[in-house]
Write an enzyme that holds these catalytic residues in place. Structure first.
Site, PDB file in Angstrom:
ATOM      1  N   PHE A 153       0.814  -1.228   0.000  1.00 25.38           N
ATOM      2  CA  PHE A 153       0.000   0.000   0.000  1.00 25.38           C
ATOM      3  C   PHE A 153       0.844   1.273   0.000  1.00 25.38           C
ATOM      4  O   PHE A 153       0.539   2.236   0.700  1.00 25.38           O
ATOM      5  CB  PHE A 153      -1.000  -0.016   1.169  1.00 25.38           C
ATOM      6  N   ARG A 154       1.934   1.233  -0.769  1.00 30.22           N
ATOM      7  CA  ARG A 154       2.814   2.405  -0.942  1.00 30.22           C
ATOM      8  C   ARG A 154       3.561   2.819   0.330  1.00 30.22           C
ATOM      9  O   ARG A 154       4.091   3.905   0.423  1.00 30.22           O
ATOM     10  CB  ARG A 154       2.037   3.624  -1.465  1.00 30.22           C
ATOM     11  N   LEU A 155       3.548   1.937   1.349  1.00 23.71           N
ATOM     12  CA  LEU A 155       4.281   2.280   2.575  1.00 23.71           C
ATOM     13  C   LEU A 155       5.710   1.740   2.454  1.00 23.71           C
ATOM     14  O   LEU A 155       6.102   0.789   3.129  1.00 23.71           O
ATOM     15  CB  LEU A 155       3.548   1.728   3.808  1.00 23.71           C
TER      16      LEU A 155
END
Ligand code: FMN
Length: 197
Positions: free
Chosen positions: A175-177
């Site tokens: 999730f783009r983390l």
């Protein structure tokens, strides 16, 4: 790896990631984007092949009279960017650039395939070409010139070594983390910092 650990030496992280890239990437794990700057401050970027790395820096070879060669001789600073798609990782490297020694360049040039050595003589890299035939004629001319014996290294063909003042490791996260770990040179040591993705 970089999520839970912060090794003191960025080269050990690079070595581990590069080893994985060599095992997993379909081709050219040593392919790296090289960004340089022109007279007017305009950046330009192209791929090169990284041919060696150690504590001194990252080495690539090219034509010193090419666009990038002229830019680096005039403004000896550059940035490199590795992107290993199948590993979902990138490594950004920035720093000053210096010419490799003639001995180092000779040694690497001698290790190349003969046709690539002829190609280095034949290509007026980055200068206008009338058509493919002009290039083929030049290849034939230099192949005839160096038909026997060793092909000498062209004086305008050599390497640059970028000695890193900054290395950033980036690893894809869910999730783009993503994880980002930056090493900045601090005298003989490295200062580390984590950045928001
Ligand atoms: C995967 C890949 C690797 C390349 N490796 C090199 C290289 O090691 N040296 C080089 O001079 N050009 C290499 N090239 C070609 C350069 O990207 C570029 O087209 C050429 O050097 C001229 O760039 P310039 O006009 O900015 O000097 C490579 C291209 C690709 C796609």
């Amino acid at each position: 790896m970089i999520r839970d650990q912060t090794p003191d030496d960025p080269l050990s992280v690079f070595a581990a990631w590069f080893e994985e890239a060599e095992a997993k990437e379909v081709n050219d794990p040593n392919g790296v984007a090289l960004a340089t700057v022109g007279e007017d401050g305009m950046p330009s970027c192209r791929m090169v092949l990284m041919k060696g790395y150690d504590e001194q820096g990252f080495v690539f070879y090219t034509n010193y009279e090419s666009r990038k060669g002229r830019q680096l001789l005039a403004h000896p600073k550059a940035a490199l960017l590795f992107h290993w798609k199948s590993l979902r990782r990138q490594v950004r490297i920035e720093g000053p650039v210096a010419q490799v020694s003639d001995e180092e360049a000779d040694e690497y040039f001698a290790s190349r395939a003969r046709q690539s050595q002829i190609g280095a003589w034949a290509s007026d890299q980055s200068r206008p070409l009338e058509g493919r035939f002009e290039l083929e004629k030049r290849v034939a001319r230099f192949a005839a010139k160096y038909v026997v014996g060793k092909v000498p290294r062209p004086p305008h063909w050599s390497g640059f070594r970028l000695s890193p003042s900054l290395i950033e490791f980036w690893q894809d996260g869910a999730f783009r983390l993503h994880d980002r770990l930056v090493y900045q040179r601090d005298g003989e040591a490295w200062r580390t910092e984590r950045l928001f993705p």
